[in-house]
Design an enzyme around this catalytic site. Sequence first.
Site, PDB file in Angstrom:
ATOM      1  N   ASP A 172       0.874  -1.172   0.000  1.00 25.75           N
ATOM      2  CA  ASP A 172       0.000   0.000   0.000  1.00 25.75           C
ATOM      3  C   ASP A 172       0.909   1.219   0.000  1.00 25.75           C
ATOM      4  O   ASP A 172       1.701   1.397   0.929  1.00 25.75           O
ATOM      5  CB  ASP A 172      -0.903   0.004   1.238  1.00 25.75           C
ATOM      6  CG  ASP A 172      -1.970   1.096   1.184  1.00 25.75           C
ATOM      7  OD1 ASP A 172      -1.660   2.202   0.702  1.00 25.75           O
ATOM      8  OD2 ASP A 172      -3.092   0.834   1.629  1.00 25.75           O
ATOM      9  N   GLU A 262     -21.001  -4.926 -14.088  1.00 28.00           N
ATOM     10  CA  GLU A 262     -22.031  -5.511 -13.228  1.00 28.00           C
ATOM     11  C   GLU A 262     -23.402  -4.982 -13.629  1.00 28.00           C
ATOM     12  O   GLU A 262     -23.528  -3.800 -13.978  1.00 28.00           O
ATOM     13  CB  GLU A 262     -21.736  -5.185 -11.754  1.00 28.00           C
ATOM     14  CG  GLU A 262     -20.469  -5.849 -11.249  1.00 28.00           C
ATOM     15  CD  GLU A 262     -20.225  -5.603  -9.757  1.00 28.00           C
ATOM     16  OE1 GLU A 262     -21.028  -4.889  -9.123  1.00 28.00           O
ATOM     17  OE2 GLU A 262     -19.233  -6.135  -9.223  1.00 28.00           O
ATOM     18  N   HIS A 280     -21.621  -9.589  -5.762  1.00 25.17           N
ATOM     19  CA  HIS A 280     -21.345  -8.348  -5.024  1.00 25.17           C
ATOM     20  C   HIS A 280     -22.049  -8.362  -3.663  1.00 25.17           C
ATOM     21  O   HIS A 280     -22.842  -7.482  -3.330  1.00 25.17           O
ATOM     22  CB  HIS A 280     -21.777  -7.123  -5.823  1.00 25.17           C
ATOM     23  CG  HIS A 280     -20.974  -5.891  -5.479  1.00 25.17           C
ATOM     24  ND1 HIS A 280     -20.621  -4.948  -6.393  1.00 25.17           N
ATOM     25  CD2 HIS A 280     -20.457  -5.459  -4.298  1.00 25.17           C
ATOM     26  CE1 HIS A 280     -19.927  -3.982  -5.818  1.00 25.17           C
ATOM     27  NE2 HIS A 280     -19.817  -4.262  -4.539  1.00 25.17           N
ATOM     28  N   LEU A 281     -21.708  -9.390  -2.873  1.00 23.87           N
ATOM     29  CA  LEU A 281     -22.332  -9.577  -1.562  1.00 23.87           C
ATOM     30  C   LEU A 281     -21.471  -9.070  -0.408  1.00 23.87           C
ATOM     31  O   LEU A 281     -21.828  -9.273   0.751  1.00 23.87           O
ATOM     32  CB  LEU A 281     -22.622 -11.079  -1.332  1.00 23.87           C
ATOM     33  CG  LEU A 281     -23.560 -11.760  -2.319  1.00 23.87           C
ATOM     34  CD1 LEU A 281     -23.723 -13.229  -1.948  1.00 23.87           C
ATOM     35  CD2 LEU A 281     -24.911 -11.067  -2.347  1.00 23.87           C
TER      36      LEU A 281
END
Length: 527
Positions: A172, A262, A280-281
């Site tokens: 990161d 999506e 996409h849960l």
Amino acid sequence: MTKPKVLISDKMDPNAAKIFEERGCDVDVITGETPEELKARIGEYDGLAIRSSTKVTSEILDAATNLKVIGRAGIGVDNVDIPYASGKGVVVMNTPFGNSITTAEHAIAMMFALARQIPAANTRTQAGEWPKNDFMGVEVTGKTLGLIGAGNIGSIVAARALGLRMKVVAYDPFLTEERAIEMGVEKADLDTLLSRADFITLHTPLTDETRNILSRENLAKTKPGVRIVNCARGGLIDEAALADALDSGQVAGAALDVFQTEPAKESPLFGKSNFICTPHLGASTTEAQVNVALQVAEQMADYLVNGGVTNALNMPSLSAEEAPKLKPYMTLAENLGSLVGQLAHGNLTKISIEREGAAAELSGKPIEGAVLAGLMRQYSDTVNMVNAPFLAKERGLDIRSVRHEKEGTYNTLIRVTVGTEQGDRSVAGTLFGTDAPRLVEMFGVGIEAELAGDMLYIVNLDAPGFIGRIGTLLGENGINIGTFHLGRRQAGGEAVLLLSVDAPIPQDVVKQACALEGVKVVMPLAF
């Protein structure tokens, strides 16, 4: 006072509407509208609360003539044109913490599903088979997890992985060595992570820098047999390249909760035995849905009613507790910006905002935004703290903010200096008591004045009789003087006069004032 009006345009927990009402807002819940229907309706609302279904495009924002804030119940704001909203002066907020645990837990669940091939084993078992010998899994204990993105969600995943006795390597650009040590992870560059990780999870937003961060080239750098999980954003992985890597065995398995397009009706990944997916849960738990709905309602209501700014993506945060304390400072800052903007001649090249004494201890970004809002009002009648920095940047203005710990003549002071073709121009102000903004210096001349309403600025030679002449001129033209403020560098030199008047001064009166003996500059001002 008229209540702020909020539209909830996507399905969310009904308690969100109750929070808006309890906090002093009127709220309408109207979901499932077409873009044309929303465009026709949005002009009457001050706030818009959304999830992922509503697309806030430039066309919607052009129609949203009263809109002040958009609140996204969730993390991703791909469905909001943030730069355009910023240009329109609309605050865009999200709820980055309401579904963090839920999303992190989904990533861990997907990792376990990959490691033990649970979906395929379940399907075949329920089909009447007993394929015990076909599913040889791997343990996660002792394996290395490569964490791409070590922010809020990534740090939760790291904590869970460490609890599973995994080693965690994190990439990161914003991760400091101190934060890595605090998290218990090893900081590494991306190539090192790719070469060492047995599992890779992604937890980064989709930006120009992160798009296809797992490209075909980077997938080739991974440790053979790696397993990849993405519960962050679609577009972080080259899906066609991932399909090829699954076929070749370079990647042993992949689990995606998000896709580049999506809803994902088709994908080169579908049908592969070593691929699992969910629609996409990541944020789909009862707790998360409630949390983000309540959080976005609280944030938006605080902004609309109290001026508090929390989790905004296009302006500095300002808590509802800080807002009242900062309000007089921001009034002062905006007035100083407006004053120097009206008086400075030529193209502005730079601006310096200095804070001394008590003002230096406050958050600088809101004060800077207020100064720029006042300054940029000379160029746009729809400017505010949100879009002012963008307007200043568009004009090529070099912005410098300086904090002085020392206390000078005044307990608190804000000084605004702009660079022009004629040189620097500076004004300064303070607070009398705790909430009464006052100008105390103007272009090097000490002068105490309240900046409010219509005013007249005059530079003249300091000579007997001038005050009488200007007073007579205004009186003959029916202009009433409210307050009269004088300042000068030295006797007989230049003097500065600031008058507050009860109505705007006509241009012909300005011309008559310019013709008075000893007058150098006459300029009407408005605050």
